[in-house]
Structure formats: C-alpha cells, structure tokens
Design a protein around this motif. Structure first.
Motif, PDB file in Angstrom:
ATOM      1  N   MET A   1       0.360  -1.140  -0.059  1.00 48.21           N
ATOM      2  CA  MET A   1      -0.564   0.079  -0.005  1.00 48.21           C
ATOM      3  C   MET A   1       1.139   1.128   0.111  1.00 48.21           C
ATOM      4  O   MET A   1       0.488   2.384  -0.554  1.00 48.21           O
ATOM      5  CB  MET A   1      -0.347  -0.121   1.199  1.00 48.21           C
ATOM      6  CG  MET A   1      -1.906  -0.986   1.364  1.00 48.21           C
ATOM      7  SD  MET A   1      -2.972  -0.935   2.838  1.00 48.21           S
ATOM      8  CE  MET A   1      -4.146   0.338   2.622  1.00 48.21           C
ATOM      9  N   ILE A   2       1.935   1.310   0.716  1.00 48.66           N
ATOM     10  CA  ILE A   2       3.046   2.030   0.966  1.00 48.66           C
ATOM     11  C   ILE A   2       3.800   2.785  -0.493  1.00 48.66           C
ATOM     12  O   ILE A   2       4.047   3.851  -0.928  1.00 48.66           O
ATOM     13  CB  ILE A   2       3.797   1.689   2.005  1.00 48.66           C
ATOM     14  CG1 ILE A   2       3.428   2.101   2.833  1.00 48.66           C
ATOM     15  CG2 ILE A   2       5.052   3.168   2.115  1.00 48.66           C
ATOM     16  CD1 ILE A   2       4.431   1.377   4.137  1.00 48.66           C
ATOM     17  N   ALA A   3       3.753   1.533  -1.240  1.00 48.14           N
ATOM     18  CA  ALA A   3       4.716   1.565  -2.746  1.00 48.14           C
ATOM     19  C   ALA A   3       3.759   1.764  -3.442  1.00 48.14           C
ATOM     20  O   ALA A   3       4.211   3.001  -4.567  1.00 48.14           O
ATOM     21  CB  ALA A   3       4.730  -0.065  -2.726  1.00 48.14           C
ATOM     22  N   LEU A   4       2.584   1.771  -3.688  1.00 52.16           N
ATOM     23  CA  LEU A   4       1.147   2.517  -5.094  1.00 52.16           C
ATOM     24  C   LEU A   4       0.779   3.890  -4.115  1.00 52.16           C
ATOM     25  O   LEU A   4       0.626   4.265  -5.423  1.00 52.16           O
ATOM     26  CB  LEU A   4      -0.332   1.697  -3.903  1.00 52.16           C
ATOM     27  CG  LEU A   4      -0.075  -0.176  -4.394  1.00 52.16           C
ATOM     28  CD1 LEU A   4      -1.027  -0.714  -3.295  1.00 52.16           C
ATOM     29  CD2 LEU A   4      -0.238  -0.138  -5.898  1.00 52.16           C
ATOM     30  N   ILE A   5       1.376   3.678  -2.762  1.00 51.20           N
ATOM     31  CA  ILE A   5       1.079   5.427  -2.884  1.00 51.20           C
ATOM     32  C   ILE A   5       2.455   6.465  -2.938  1.00 51.20           C
ATOM     33  O   ILE A   5       1.810   7.909  -3.490  1.00 51.20           O
ATOM     34  CB  ILE A   5       0.422   6.164  -1.420  1.00 51.20           C
ATOM     35  CG1 ILE A   5      -1.595   5.249  -1.188  1.00 51.20           C
ATOM     36  CG2 ILE A   5       0.384   7.131  -0.817  1.00 51.20           C
ATOM     37  CD1 ILE A   5      -1.892   6.031  -1.965  1.00 51.20           C
ATOM     38  N   ASP A   6       3.892   6.085  -3.010  1.00 48.03           N
ATOM     39  CA  ASP A   6       4.425   6.719  -3.149  1.00 48.03           C
ATOM     40  C   ASP A   6       4.727   7.927  -2.128  1.00 48.03           C
ATOM     41  O   ASP A   6       4.605   8.794  -2.761  1.00 48.03           O
ATOM     42  CB  ASP A   6       5.440   6.869  -3.946  1.00 48.03           C
ATOM     43  CG  ASP A   6       6.010   7.582  -4.535  1.00 48.03           C
ATOM     44  OD1 ASP A   6       6.876   6.889  -3.875  1.00 48.03           O
ATOM     45  OD2 ASP A   6       6.950   8.008  -5.459  1.00 48.03           O
ATOM     46  N   PRO A   7       4.605   7.993  -0.586  1.00 44.44           N
ATOM     47  CA  PRO A   7       4.430   9.265  -0.058  1.00 44.44           C
ATOM     48  C   PRO A   7       6.262   9.701   0.388  1.00 44.44           C
ATOM     49  O   PRO A   7       7.239   8.670  -0.445  1.00 44.44           O
ATOM     50  CB  PRO A   7       4.398   8.327   1.394  1.00 44.44           C
ATOM     51  CG  PRO A   7       4.028   7.000   1.821  1.00 44.44           C
ATOM     52  CD  PRO A   7       4.726   6.748   0.350  1.00 44.44           C
ATOM     53  N   GLN A   8       6.113  11.140  -0.795  1.00 49.25           N
ATOM     54  CA  GLN A   8       7.246  11.760  -0.006  1.00 49.25           C
ATOM     55  C   GLN A   8       7.401  12.812   1.895  1.00 49.25           C
ATOM     56  O   GLN A   8       7.060  12.433   2.491  1.00 49.25           O
ATOM     57  CB  GLN A   8       6.947  13.039  -1.250  1.00 49.25           C
ATOM     58  CG  GLN A   8       6.270  12.594  -2.587  1.00 49.25           C
ATOM     59  CD  GLN A   8       7.946  11.881  -2.852  1.00 49.25           C
ATOM     60  OE1 GLN A   8       8.286  12.160  -3.278  1.00 49.25           O
ATOM     61  NE2 GLN A   8       7.518  10.486  -3.389  1.00 49.25           N
ATOM     62  N   PRO A   9       8.803  12.963   1.197  1.00 51.09           N
ATOM     63  CA  PRO A   9       9.474  13.413   3.003  1.00 51.09           C
ATOM     64  C   PRO A   9       9.108  14.694   3.456  1.00 51.09           C
ATOM     65  O   PRO A   9       8.479  15.440   4.000  1.00 51.09           O
ATOM     66  CB  PRO A   9      10.917  12.876   1.993  1.00 51.09           C
ATOM     67  CG  PRO A   9      11.323  13.292   0.887  1.00 51.09           C
ATOM     68  CD  PRO A   9      10.504  12.382   0.006  1.00 51.09           C
ATOM     69  N   SER A  10       8.054  14.982   1.912  1.00 49.38           N
ATOM     70  CA  SER A  10       7.446  16.720   2.160  1.00 49.38           C
ATOM     71  C   SER A  10       6.004  16.126   3.136  1.00 49.38           C
ATOM     72  O   SER A  10       5.158  16.834   3.212  1.00 49.38           O
ATOM     73  CB  SER A  10       7.629  17.270   1.496  1.00 49.38           C
ATOM     74  OG  SER A  10       6.902  17.130   0.029  1.00 49.38           O
ATOM     75  N   ASP A  11       5.490  15.080   2.903  1.00 52.22           N
ATOM     76  CA  ASP A  11       4.515  15.488   2.757  1.00 52.22           C
ATOM     77  C   ASP A  11       3.690  14.917   4.242  1.00 52.22           C
ATOM     78  O   ASP A  11       4.783  14.721   5.249  1.00 52.22           O
ATOM     79  CB  ASP A  11       3.887  13.990   2.356  1.00 52.22           C
ATOM     80  CG  ASP A  11       3.523  13.561   0.916  1.00 52.22           C
ATOM     81  OD1 ASP A  11       3.309  14.487   0.468  1.00 52.22           O
ATOM     82  OD2 ASP A  11       3.445  12.828   0.411  1.00 52.22           O
ATOM     83  N   VAL A  12       3.011  14.545   5.074  1.00 51.95           N
ATOM     84  CA  VAL A  12       2.104  15.107   6.332  1.00 51.95           C
ATOM     85  C   VAL A  12       0.931  13.332   6.434  1.00 51.95           C
ATOM     86  O   VAL A  12       0.249  13.694   5.072  1.00 51.95           O
ATOM     87  CB  VAL A  12       1.143  16.395   6.717  1.00 51.95           C
ATOM     88  CG1 VAL A  12       0.595  15.845   8.452  1.00 51.95           C
ATOM     89  CG2 VAL A  12       1.893  17.758   6.341  1.00 51.95           C
ATOM     90  N   ILE A  13       1.568  12.660   6.681  1.00 54.00           N
ATOM     91  CA  ILE A  13       1.147  11.847   7.099  1.00 54.00           C
ATOM     92  C   ILE A  13       0.592  11.057   8.309  1.00 54.00           C
ATOM     93  O   ILE A  13       0.173  11.439   9.297  1.00 54.00           O
ATOM     94  CB  ILE A  13       1.757  10.079   6.078  1.00 54.00           C
ATOM     95  CG1 ILE A  13       3.325  10.918   5.092  1.00 54.00           C
ATOM     96  CG2 ILE A  13       2.085   9.017   6.646  1.00 54.00           C
ATOM     97  CD1 ILE A  13       4.032   9.841   5.252  1.00 54.00           C
ATOM     98  N   GLY A  14      -0.588  10.187   7.856  1.00 51.94           N
ATOM     99  CA  GLY A  14      -1.822  10.121   9.016  1.00 51.94           C
ATOM    100  C   GLY A  14      -2.362   8.944   9.157  1.00 51.94           C
ATOM    101  O   GLY A  14      -2.622   7.707   7.932  1.00 51.94           O
ATOM    102  N   ASP A  15      -3.253   7.953  10.125  1.00 53.08           N
ATOM    103  CA  ASP A  15      -3.591   7.067  10.214  1.00 53.08           C
ATOM    104  C   ASP A  15      -4.577   6.932  11.473  1.00 53.08           C
ATOM    105  O   ASP A  15      -4.292   7.305  12.501  1.00 53.08           O
ATOM    106  CB  ASP A  15      -2.709   5.551  10.387  1.00 53.08           C
ATOM    107  CG  ASP A  15      -3.570   4.419  10.759  1.00 53.08           C
ATOM    108  OD1 ASP A  15      -4.740   4.256  10.871  1.00 53.08           O
ATOM    109  OD2 ASP A  15      -2.390   3.098  10.725  1.00 53.08           O
ATOM    110  N   PRO A  16      -5.466   6.749  10.507  1.00 55.76           N
ATOM    111  CA  PRO A  16      -6.822   7.807  12.212  1.00 55.76           C
ATOM    112  C   PRO A  16      -7.574   6.662  12.934  1.00 55.76           C
ATOM    113  O   PRO A  16      -7.497   6.510  14.037  1.00 55.76           O
ATOM    114  CB  PRO A  16      -8.065   8.018  11.295  1.00 55.76           C
ATOM    115  CG  PRO A  16      -7.664   6.855   9.648  1.00 55.76           C
ATOM    116  CD  PRO A  16      -6.436   6.868   9.794  1.00 55.76           C
ATOM    117  N   ALA A  17      -6.474   5.251  12.743  1.00 52.33           N
ATOM    118  CA  ALA A  17      -7.003   4.207  13.652  1.00 52.33           C
ATOM    119  C   ALA A  17      -5.300   3.358  13.728  1.00 52.33           C
ATOM    120  O   ALA A  17      -5.499   1.765  13.409  1.00 52.33           O
ATOM    121  CB  ALA A  17      -8.700   2.919  13.404  1.00 52.33           C
ATOM    122  N   CYS A  18      -4.223   4.079  13.821  1.00 52.69           N
ATOM    123  CA  CYS A  18      -3.091   3.556  13.936  1.00 52.69           C
ATOM    124  C   CYS A  18      -2.652   2.453  14.991  1.00 52.69           C
ATOM    125  O   CYS A  18      -1.772   1.496  14.356  1.00 52.69           O
ATOM    126  CB  CYS A  18      -2.244   4.314  14.059  1.00 52.69           C
ATOM    127  SG  CYS A  18      -1.973   4.895  16.137  1.00 52.69           S
TER     128      CYS A  18
END
Length: 358
Positions: free
Chosen positions: A12-29
């Motif tokens: 899932m992370i590879a599909l979304i490809d987050p960038q180092p400038s992003d703000v990343i959340g998980d509402p049920a972590c």
C-alpha cells in the motif's frame, strides 16, 4: 484488533509513494505499522549509494541520508496516529522511536467521535497529504457521539463507512489515501453504502481498487477485503481494478510463505498500477488507456465511471471482470455407454470369481 500483514502495508505504501515533505496520518493506528513502515520506505528510497550498507549477515541497511533537509519535519510534523487504546499508543510511540522518529504525533483520540473537533480541529479536516489505514470493520456507533460533519457525508452507524468519510474530510484537496475496506463497502445496497460510493466517484477521484483474497487477514479474520486508492477533490473518469488472487502466503490460518512466481500477485499489481498512473499523469487519451487496460479478462483493467454509476455505484470487481470459459470436449454418449457396459462386465466377472472362492 486485526493486524495488517507487513507485506500488505508495504504494498500500500509503494502504491501511494509518500514523499518526505508529506504529512501522513492513520486515524486508527494500532501499533503504528503504516507509519513505521512508511519511515522504512522513505529511508530505502532516499538513501545514497554511500548511505546504503550491508551488515556481516548480508542484510542491507538504508541510512536515509538524503532525508537530512527534511529531518525536522519528519521528527515533528510528518507522522500522526490516532487511537483510543492506551496500550496500543505506547507500542506505537516506541515503534516510531525505534524507527528514528522521536516526535511522532501519536495521540489518544477516537477519530470518529465528535470530540475530535474540540481536541484536534486542525487535523480532522483538510490536513493530510497522505492517509494509510486499515480501520476497524465491525461495529456501529451511537450517532449522538459521532462527528456530525462525518455524518453529513454518510448517515450511518457502520464504522467502515464512517472511517472512509472521515478520511475524505481529513485529507487536503489533492491528498491521497490507500484504505483497506471490507467487500461490503463496495457492493452494499443500503442508502448509506450507495451515498458513500457516489461521494467517492462524483466529488472525488476514486482511482484504484485492488481486490484481496479472503484469507489475507487470517487467523484474525476471514472477511474479504479490498484496497481503495483515492484522491480528494475532482471527479472520477474511470476506475482501475486489480484482481489479486495470491499474496505470497497460503490463505489458511497458518499463512505459510509460498515460493514461486505464480504465488504472489503483489509485485505485478504495483507494476501495473505505476504503468496506469504514468498514463494518467501523461494525459494519455482514453483510447491509449483502453489499449493497455481495456481487456476485462486480465487481472488489471479499467472501468468507465459512467458504467459504475449505472450500476448503483457498485464497485465489486466481479460485476465488471469478464471470465473466459474454456470449451470442454466430451465423448459421444454412445462411446461413454459402451465403456460403462465394459466396466460392468469386468465388475461382474470379478464378483463371480470372488463367489467361487467362498
């Protein structure tokens, strides 16, 4: 609590490809698996040759040396995890520290409760660049305690629908998410189910759906699930589907690792998704996209949003996937009958021989 397998999180992370400038959340972590593995992904992608080394056992380590300009952002502002299980929060904080993030925002909060507006008004709306989540599937909430703005998107008590609505609210315009949902979200016929799917398709960009095999969450749960990938804002032109039938492990309670190319569709799903996204980002024509992903007998294919709308926004892959049936050749009934008669004679001869021995 259903724990998400690491290889599913990594995909899932590879599909979304987050960038180092992003703000990343998980509402049920939970234990912050999505956030911690995102840090691992960033280290892997942003390590120079000099910053990549092997230990004496041959394991590769990534220092993430190219992340230095973002280090303050990573430590303080990048990661946000919410949960209302205090034990999980302690594990999450420790997990993030072990991944080199000392100031991750791991917070005690039921993301669906109306108190989120009071405690975290900034984070509950238009805040995140990326949300990665596997929210709770089962359960229903008391409407009186639920965030009224989420109920404004989808009026229901079902947590799986409310979480998707909350994620839509919490994303910035242009923010993107990969979320695991039970299959019922894709085809449920209630007004709330249809309302949420319409919201995803008409007022946002529902870009991809990966159908997962039902054994992925065993032994914790046997429910069939899918990964939804969507971007906040805009509208949906077409949806990319992938029929994932194997994830590299046996689909029983033991979940034994399986070797061989045919036993893991995840690398192919990621490759095909990236090919599709390249076409979309290059403003490829519908004909060009159809040429690559128009064949609905393949694992990866696209479906026009107007066709989905005509089907009450049904997003189940089986409604659109075309199955190729192989033609079976059968012998002539007379030939089969002769074979049966010959077998009958043999059986009778054996029975006569047996009778003679008694």
């Amino acid at each position: 609590m259903v724990f998400t397998p690491r290889h599913i999180i990594d995909a899932m992370i590879a599909l979304i490809d987050p960038q180092p400038s992003d703000v990343i959340g998980d509402p049920a972590c939970g234990t912050a698996g999505f956030l911690a593995r995102t840090m691992e992904y960033l280290n892997r992608v942003h390590s120079s040759e000099a910053g990549t080394f092997q230990d004496e056992d041959g394991n590769t380590h990534y220092s993430g040396d190219l992340l230095e300009p973002y280090r303050d952002h990573i430590n303080k502002q990048m990661f946000w995890g919410f949960d209302f299980d205090t034990t999980m929060l302690r594990v999450s904080s420790m997990n993030m520290m072990l991944h080199g993030v000392n100031g991750a925002n791991i917070l005690y909060q039921d993301s669906l409760n109306k108190s989120v507006k009071e405690h975290y008004p900034q984070q509950e709306q238009d805040y995140f660049d990326v949300i990665l989540a596997n929210p709770p599937f089962k359960g229903s909430l008391d409407e009186a305690n639920t965030n009224p703005d989420v109920l404004g998107i989808v009026k229901t008590k079902k947590t799986e629908l409310l979480f998707v609505a909350h994620i839509l609210r919490a994303l910035k315009l242009g923010g993107r998410a990969a979320v695991i949902v039970p299959d019922g979200v894709l085809f449920g016929s209630s007004k709330a189910h249809q309302q949420l799917r319409k919201e995803l398709l008409v007022d946002n960009q529902l870009e991809g759906i990966i159908s997962l095999p039902s054994g992925v969450f065993k032994p914790y749960a046997g429910v069939s699930t899918a990964i939804l990938m969507f971007t906040k804002g805009g509208s949906t032109e077409r949806v990319w589907f992938y029929d994932l039938q194997a994830d590299g492990y046996s689909l029983d309670d033991k979940r034994t690792p399986l070797k061989g190319d045919g036993n893991n569709d995840l690398p192919d799903a990621i490759t095909k998704w990236k090919q599709y996204r390249e076409l979309v980002l290059a403003n490829a024509s519908s004909d060009d996209i159809e040429k690559h992903f128009g064949d609905k007998t393949k694992k990866a294919f696209v479906v026009d949003a107007s066709l989905i709308a005509d089907n009450k926004y049904d997003l189940s892959i089986n409604r659109y996937k075309e199955v190729v049936y192989e033609e079976e050749q059968y012998e002539d009934p007379k030939v089969i009958l002769k074979k049966l008669q010959a077998l009958e004679k043999e059986i009778m001869a054996d029975l006569d021989e047996l009778e003679g021995m008694l």
